[in-house]
Design a protein around this motif. Structure first.
Motif, PDB file in Angstrom:
ATOM      1  N   UNK A 139       1.452  -0.989   0.834  1.00  0.00           N
ATOM      2  CA  UNK A 139       0.237   0.202   0.242  1.00  0.00           C
ATOM      3  C   UNK A 139       1.138   1.343  -0.199  1.00  0.00           C
ATOM      4  N   UNK A 140       2.176   1.726   0.250  1.00  0.00           N
ATOM      5  CA  UNK A 140       2.703   2.374   0.732  1.00  0.00           C
ATOM      6  C   UNK A 140       3.568   2.630  -0.581  1.00  0.00           C
ATOM      7  N   UNK A 141       3.994   1.579  -1.564  1.00  0.00           N
ATOM      8  CA  UNK A 141       4.065   1.713  -2.373  1.00  0.00           C
ATOM      9  C   UNK A 141       3.698   2.037  -3.621  1.00  0.00           C
ATOM     10  N   UNK A 142       2.315   1.953  -3.515  1.00  0.00           N
ATOM     11  CA  UNK A 142       2.051   1.988  -4.008  1.00  0.00           C
ATOM     12  C   UNK A 142       1.425   3.812  -4.080  1.00  0.00           C
ATOM     13  N   UNK A 143       1.213   4.075  -3.009  1.00  0.00           N
ATOM     14  CA  UNK A 143       0.689   5.289  -2.418  1.00  0.00           C
ATOM     15  C   UNK A 143       1.818   6.456  -2.855  1.00  0.00           C
ATOM     16  N   UNK A 144       2.926   6.367  -2.735  1.00  0.00           N
ATOM     17  CA  UNK A 144       4.662   6.616  -3.382  1.00  0.00           C
ATOM     18  C   UNK A 144       4.190   6.874  -4.369  1.00  0.00           C
ATOM     19  N   UNK A 145       4.146   5.782  -5.649  1.00  0.00           N
ATOM     20  CA  UNK A 145       4.420   5.692  -6.914  1.00  0.00           C
ATOM     21  C   UNK A 145       3.700   7.122  -7.423  1.00  0.00           C
ATOM     22  N   UNK A 146       2.410   6.646  -7.320  1.00  0.00           N
ATOM     23  CA  UNK A 146       0.788   6.630  -7.473  1.00  0.00           C
ATOM     24  C   UNK A 146       0.843   8.685  -7.148  1.00  0.00           C
ATOM     25  N   UNK A 147       1.530   9.158  -6.560  1.00  0.00           N
ATOM     26  CA  UNK A 147       1.387  10.375  -5.957  1.00  0.00           C
ATOM     27  C   UNK A 147       2.869  10.979  -6.837  1.00  0.00           C
ATOM     28  N   UNK A 148       3.972  10.766  -6.611  1.00  0.00           N
ATOM     29  CA  UNK A 148       5.337  10.780  -6.950  1.00  0.00           C
ATOM     30  C   UNK A 148       5.170  11.025  -8.325  1.00  0.00           C
ATOM     31  N   UNK A 149       4.656   9.917  -9.286  1.00  0.00           N
ATOM     32  CA  UNK A 149       4.226  10.211 -10.585  1.00  0.00           C
ATOM     33  C   UNK A 149       3.721  11.364 -11.289  1.00  0.00           C
ATOM     34  N   UNK A 150       2.452  11.439 -11.045  1.00  0.00           N
ATOM     35  CA  UNK A 150       1.535  12.408 -11.146  1.00  0.00           C
ATOM     36  C   UNK A 150       1.938  13.779 -10.237  1.00  0.00           C
ATOM     37  N   UNK A 151       2.719  13.594  -9.478  1.00  0.00           N
ATOM     38  CA  UNK A 151       3.275  15.414  -9.413  1.00  0.00           C
ATOM     39  C   UNK A 151       4.387  15.693 -10.542  1.00  0.00           C
ATOM     40  N   UNK A 152       5.335  14.669 -10.460  1.00  0.00           N
ATOM     41  CA  UNK A 152       6.348  15.055 -11.638  1.00  0.00           C
ATOM     42  C   UNK A 152       5.455  14.865 -12.983  1.00  0.00           C
ATOM     43  N   UNK A 153       4.299  14.203 -13.395  1.00  0.00           N
ATOM     44  CA  UNK A 153       3.688  14.857 -14.098  1.00  0.00           C
ATOM     45  C   UNK A 153       3.350  16.435 -14.601  1.00  0.00           C
ATOM     46  N   UNK A 154       2.469  16.844 -14.088  1.00  0.00           N
ATOM     47  CA  UNK A 154       1.747  17.730 -13.907  1.00  0.00           C
ATOM     48  C   UNK A 154       2.790  18.997 -13.867  1.00  0.00           C
ATOM     49  N   UNK A 155       3.682  18.809 -12.663  1.00  0.00           N
ATOM     50  CA  UNK A 155       4.770  20.452 -12.066  1.00  0.00           C
ATOM     51  C   UNK A 155       6.112  19.727 -13.291  1.00  0.00           C
ATOM     52  N   UNK A 156       6.685  18.721 -13.706  1.00  0.00           N
ATOM     53  CA  UNK A 156       7.613  19.146 -14.683  1.00  0.00           C
ATOM     54  C   UNK A 156       7.888  18.991 -16.184  1.00  0.00           C
ATOM     55  N   UNK A 157       6.753  17.227 -16.531  1.00  0.00           N
ATOM     56  CA  UNK A 157       6.379  17.384 -17.601  1.00  0.00           C
ATOM     57  C   UNK A 157       5.479  18.883 -18.083  1.00  0.00           C
ATOM     58  N   UNK A 158       4.506  18.781 -17.365  1.00  0.00           N
ATOM     59  CA  UNK A 158       3.591  19.627 -18.435  1.00  0.00           C
ATOM     60  C   UNK A 158       3.680  21.114 -17.631  1.00  0.00           C
ATOM     61  N   UNK A 159       4.615  21.053 -16.738  1.00  0.00           N
ATOM     62  CA  UNK A 159       5.069  22.985 -16.294  1.00  0.00           C
ATOM     63  C   UNK A 159       2.767  23.672 -16.406  1.00  0.00           C
ATOM     64  N   UNK A 160       2.326  22.578 -15.418  1.00  0.00           N
ATOM     65  CA  UNK A 160       0.952  24.316 -15.488  1.00  0.00           C
ATOM     66  C   UNK A 160       0.918  24.315 -14.093  1.00  0.00           C
ATOM     67  N   UNK A 161       0.401  25.874 -14.025  1.00  0.00           N
ATOM     68  CA  UNK A 161       0.487  26.835 -13.025  1.00  0.00           C
ATOM     69  C   UNK A 161      -0.070  25.905 -11.506  1.00  0.00           C
ATOM     70  N   UNK A 162       0.157  25.794 -10.790  1.00  0.00           N
ATOM     71  CA  UNK A 162      -0.847  24.608  -9.478  1.00  0.00           C
ATOM     72  C   UNK A 162      -1.345  25.586  -9.192  1.00  0.00           C
ATOM     73  N   UNK A 163      -1.323  26.711  -9.380  1.00  0.00           N
ATOM     74  CA  UNK A 163      -1.940  27.519  -8.208  1.00  0.00           C
ATOM     75  C   UNK A 163      -3.357  27.608  -9.218  1.00  0.00           C
ATOM     76  N   UNK A 164      -3.778  27.728 -10.290  1.00  0.00           N
ATOM     77  CA  UNK A 164      -4.670  27.980 -11.078  1.00  0.00           C
ATOM     78  C   UNK A 164      -5.746  26.814 -10.784  1.00  0.00           C
ATOM     79  N   UNK A 165      -4.692  25.591 -10.385  1.00  0.00           N
ATOM     80  CA  UNK A 165      -5.936  24.150  -9.754  1.00  0.00           C
ATOM     81  C   UNK A 165      -6.237  23.954  -8.729  1.00  0.00           C
ATOM     82  N   UNK A 166      -6.294  24.936  -8.069  1.00  0.00           N
ATOM     83  CA  UNK A 166      -6.469  25.587  -6.907  1.00  0.00           C
ATOM     84  C   UNK A 166      -4.960  24.931  -5.533  1.00  0.00           C
ATOM     85  N   UNK A 167      -3.916  24.636  -6.508  1.00  0.00           N
ATOM     86  CA  UNK A 167      -2.315  24.557  -5.635  1.00  0.00           C
ATOM     87  C   UNK A 167      -2.047  23.101  -6.044  1.00  0.00           C
ATOM     88  N   UNK A 168      -0.718  22.594  -5.312  1.00  0.00           N
ATOM     89  CA  UNK A 168      -0.669  21.542  -4.753  1.00  0.00           C
ATOM     90  C   UNK A 168      -1.264  19.823  -5.128  1.00  0.00           C
TER      91      UNK A 168
END
Length: 127
Positions: free
Chosen positions: A69-98
């Motif tokens: 369960x712990x590994x799933x949570x880390x991978x799931x949150x980590x992959x999506x965080x890298x996707x929207x912050x580094x790859x897509x480079x969206x403004x997190x504040x426009x979506x309500x924050x990180x």
């Protein structure tokens, strides 16, 4: 000219004058997300795909308990965080924050992960 129509005009030119489908934007790091809900839908469905894949892997490789369960949570949150912050480079504040982007669809994907993990683990490793 209103602000909304000005933005649509900018989006039109930013995409080369052609409207891209939502799924073609997923792998395009320079994509312009016209609607907030469109990007949130992408985050939601990427999470579901990750949950399905990890559930199968965890069930086939007999992972058990809190570690899985712990590994799933880390991978799931980590992959999506890298996707929207580094790859897509969206403004997190426009979506309500990180945090809002990180938790978008998380509980649904967690439930899907658990169901798939249990089904595969039981089918393959039950005595």
């Amino acid at each position: 000219m209103t602000n909304g129509s000005k933005r649509k005009e900018e989006v039109h030119f930013a995409n080369g004058g052609v409207k891209q489908s939502t799924w073609s934007k997923v792998l395009n790091s320079t994509a312009v997300w016209e609607e907030k809900d469109e990007f949130l839908d992408v985050i939601y469905w990427i999470r579901q795909i990750i949950a399905l894949i990890l559930g199968v892997i965890w069930g086939v490789a007999p992972l058990k308990g809190f570690l899985g369960i712990a590994i799933f949570c880390v991978i799931n949150a980590g992959v999506l965080y890298v996707y929207f912050s580094s790859f897509q480079q969206v403004d997190e504040e426009e979506y309500g924050g990180t945090w809002e982007l990180t938790k978008e669809g998380f509980m649904t994907s967690f439930a899907l992960f658990l169901v798939v993990w249990i089904i595969f683990y039981t089918a393959l490793h039950h005595d």
